[in-house]
Design an enzyme around this catalytic site. Structure first.
Site, PDB file in Angstrom:
ATOM      1  N   CYS A  60      58.305  13.997  23.451  1.00  0.00           N
ATOM      2  CA  CYS A  60      57.033  14.453  22.870  1.00  0.00           C
ATOM      3  C   CYS A  60      57.261  14.957  21.449  1.00  0.00           C
ATOM      4  O   CYS A  60      58.197  15.725  21.191  1.00  0.00           O
ATOM      5  CB  CYS A  60      56.426  15.559  23.727  1.00  0.00           C
ATOM      6  SG  CYS A  60      54.835  16.174  23.097  1.00  0.00           S
ATOM      7  N   CYS A 143      49.959  15.184  23.427  1.00  0.00           N
ATOM      8  CA  CYS A 143      50.643  15.753  24.587  1.00  0.00           C
ATOM      9  C   CYS A 143      50.902  14.683  25.641  1.00  0.00           C
ATOM     10  O   CYS A 143      49.997  13.917  26.002  1.00  0.00           O
ATOM     11  CB  CYS A 143      49.800  16.880  25.176  1.00  0.00           C
ATOM     12  SG  CYS A 143      50.504  17.641  26.656  1.00  0.00           S
ATOM     13  N   GLN A 243      46.900  22.052  43.568  1.00  0.00           N
ATOM     14  CA  GLN A 243      48.222  21.583  43.172  1.00  0.00           C
ATOM     15  C   GLN A 243      48.147  20.937  41.791  1.00  0.00           C
ATOM     16  O   GLN A 243      47.149  20.326  41.425  1.00  0.00           O
ATOM     17  CB  GLN A 243      48.764  20.584  44.199  1.00  0.00           C
ATOM     18  CG  GLN A 243      48.985  21.167  45.580  1.00  0.00           C
ATOM     19  CD  GLN A 243      50.122  22.184  45.635  1.00  0.00           C
ATOM     20  OE1 GLN A 243      50.949  22.262  44.741  1.00  0.00           O
ATOM     21  NE2 GLN A 243      50.156  22.967  46.709  1.00  0.00           N
ATOM     22  N   PHE A 270      47.484  30.602  54.467  1.00  0.00           N
ATOM     23  CA  PHE A 270      47.275  30.537  53.020  1.00  0.00           C
ATOM     24  C   PHE A 270      46.717  29.156  52.678  1.00  0.00           C
ATOM     25  O   PHE A 270      47.227  28.434  51.820  1.00  0.00           O
ATOM     26  CB  PHE A 270      48.571  30.806  52.253  1.00  0.00           C
ATOM     27  CG  PHE A 270      49.203  32.138  52.554  1.00  0.00           C
ATOM     28  CD1 PHE A 270      48.787  33.284  51.887  1.00  0.00           C
ATOM     29  CD2 PHE A 270      50.205  32.246  53.503  1.00  0.00           C
ATOM     30  CE1 PHE A 270      49.363  34.516  52.164  1.00  0.00           C
ATOM     31  CE2 PHE A 270      50.792  33.472  53.789  1.00  0.00           C
ATOM     32  CZ  PHE A 270      50.369  34.612  53.111  1.00  0.00           C
ATOM     33  N   GLU A 290      42.843  32.129  55.177  1.00  0.00           N
ATOM     34  CA  GLU A 290      42.966  32.382  53.740  1.00  0.00           C
ATOM     35  C   GLU A 290      42.220  33.672  53.415  1.00  0.00           C
ATOM     36  O   GLU A 290      41.215  34.001  54.058  1.00  0.00           O
ATOM     37  CB  GLU A 290      42.360  31.192  52.969  1.00  0.00           C
ATOM     38  CG  GLU A 290      42.081  31.408  51.501  1.00  0.00           C
ATOM     39  CD  GLU A 290      43.343  31.630  50.682  1.00  0.00           C
ATOM     40  OE1 GLU A 290      43.333  32.568  49.862  1.00  0.00           O
ATOM     41  OE2 GLU A 290      44.319  30.876  50.860  1.00  0.00           O
ATOM     42  N   ASP A 338      51.831  28.078  53.174  1.00  0.00           N
ATOM     43  CA  ASP A 338      52.007  27.845  51.739  1.00  0.00           C
ATOM     44  C   ASP A 338      51.610  29.113  50.978  1.00  0.00           C
ATOM     45  O   ASP A 338      50.547  29.180  50.377  1.00  0.00           O
ATOM     46  CB  ASP A 338      51.146  26.659  51.302  1.00  0.00           C
ATOM     47  CG  ASP A 338      51.314  26.329  49.822  1.00  0.00           C
ATOM     48  OD1 ASP A 338      52.267  26.833  49.210  1.00  0.00           O
ATOM     49  OD2 ASP A 338      50.472  25.579  49.286  1.00  0.00           O
ATOM     50  N   CYS A 364      56.520  27.889  46.145  1.00  0.00           N
ATOM     51  CA  CYS A 364      56.645  27.721  44.697  1.00  0.00           C
ATOM     52  C   CYS A 364      57.655  28.700  44.122  1.00  0.00           C
ATOM     53  O   CYS A 364      57.708  28.889  42.903  1.00  0.00           O
ATOM     54  CB  CYS A 364      55.281  27.888  44.022  1.00  0.00           C
ATOM     55  SG  CYS A 364      54.504  29.499  44.293  1.00  0.00           S
TER      56      CYS A 364
END
Length: 412
Positions: A60, A143, A243, A270, A290, A338, A364
């Site tokens: 880039c 980008c 996501q 979650f 959730e 998650d 994550c």
């Protein structure tokens, strides 16, 4: 000072040892010999004396100035190996080992969601990312990280900044690709009044923005910004979790689906707006839990409007303060979990006592994943495999999916 780079830290900065201790060096790789002035514990502008064989030309044109990407100077095999090692090291820190499956890497130009910054200028507006460790805003017209549909939305974002921004303040613009176009949420803009509302509504109509949220308030809704989740279509609430790439989501869903196998009754913890619950409902009954009621409402509405999927029930519940107890997992074949970056220590503690045959975990944060994995293994589970999913390409961010199972006890 001349130093040799030893390794990359988990945030992507290179680490070397100097006379006074550890030195952090940006945009260099292990094995490279670099020279530069050290201030405190940082060498901000290193000169590379001996380059690594893993060094490549950044793809880039904005990489040198933009802070949106961190690792474009490293080869793809190096980055993949490093991210796998980040997860492996986190597990080893808890005394754990795992079998690793092949890694998934999302392609360039696939990020469907991004938070950009915007500022009014004399000639119009500037939209982009900040330079590294700086408040300088860098334009990114070429980008290669963002989805082309997000790049195509830049004129609309500029119009919003011109209409609702000021020369003295910076706006934050979260943009998400939806089936209807760019879903936009703005913070830091001028206070809403009747004139600004009308002006913003005109901008959204002219540029095809289905929904605009301004400092938490929906000020324009022309079309519901739907996301496809299995057989269902869902309109997540403004700012709702999604996501980062469709390819990354598909990889995580494939791993979760394989992990739970032919489970007929599943609890999704979650659950968000249904990333896993709704696709899994094509073959299993799912109970989705959730803490965000708006997410649960979106999931429920998506399920009710879908066809050819099994029953999905929802429960709004804070799983940090009130995790599901072991007896609430009775007659459940599998659990999907998650959690956010903090992990789910309290919920994993009760899951470890639940007796659920299979747990598909998505994370994550390798550090909290490893901590939570240790809890499950202490409860008798085994860690069958881990798959790293890199949907934050060229960043230090690491995601993964994993399968835990209870060993079957032979009948006497």
């Amino acid at each position: 000072m001349i130093v040799t780079i030893e390794r990359l830290g988990h945030l992507g900065d290179a680490i070397a040892q100097g006379p006074s201790g550890t030195i952090f060096v940006p945009q260099v790789l292990p094995g490279e010999v670099v020279e530069g002035e050290v201030t405190g514990d940082r060498m901000a502008a290193p000169k590379i004396l001996t380059p690594s064989s893993d060094r490549v030309r950044p793809p880039c044109v904005h990489f040198r100035t933009c802070g949106g990407c961190l690792l474009q100077h490293a080869s793809d095999p190096f980055v993949e190996g490093w991210k796998q090692e980040v997860v492996r090291s986190a597990l080893q820190g808890q005394g754990l080992e795992a079998s690793f499956r092949p890694m998934h890497v999302s392609p360039p130009r696939s990020r469907r969601r991004a938070t950009l910054s915007g500022r009014r200028t004399k000639g119009g507006a500037l939209i982009g990312f900040h330079a590294r460790a700086s408040d300088v805003l860098v334009a990114i017209p070429n980008c290669i990280l963002l989805d082309p549909e997000l790049m195509a939305a830049f004129p609309a974002l500029e119009a919003l900044v011109i209409t609702g921004g000021s020369r003295s303040a910076e706006l934050s613009l979260t943009v998400t690709r939806s089936l209807a176009g760019p879903d936009v949420a703005v913070t830091g803009g001028k206070p809403l009044d009747s004139d600004l509302r009308l002006a913003l509504a005109r901008v959204t109509a002219e540029h095809g923005i289905p929904r605009l949220t301004w400092d938490g308030e929906v000020v324009a809704l022309h079309t519901a910004p739907m996301q496809q989740m299995g057989e269902a279509r869902v309109a997540p609430p403004p700012g709702g979790f999604l996501q980062a790439t469709p390819q990354g989501e598909a990889a995580l869903l494939e791993a979760v689906s394989e992990a739970i196998g032919d489970a007929r009754k599943v609890i999704d913890l979650f659950a968000g707006a249904g990333t896993f619950a709704l696709p899994l409902a094509s073959r299993a009954e799912v109970h989705a839990v959730e803490s965000d009621p708006a997410m649960m409402q979106a999931l429920d509405k998506g399920w009710r409007n879908a066809t050819n999927i099994k029953r999905v029930t929802t429960e709004t519940r804070d799983l940090f303060r009130r995790p599901l107890e072991p007896d609430e997992f009775r007659h459940v074949d599998a659990v999907v979990i998650d959690p956010p970056r903090a992990g789910a220590e309290a919920q994993m503690t009760t899951l470890a006592k639940s007796g659920v045959p299979v747990i598909a975990a998505v994370s994550c944060n390798p550090v909290t994943f490893a901590r939570d994995a240790r809890i499950l293994l202490a409860g008798g589970y085994r860690l069958d495999w881990v798959q790293v999913v890199d949907q934050f390409r060229w960043s230090a961010h690491v995601e993964l999916a994993a399968r835990f199972s209870l060993p079957k006890v032979p009948r006497r």
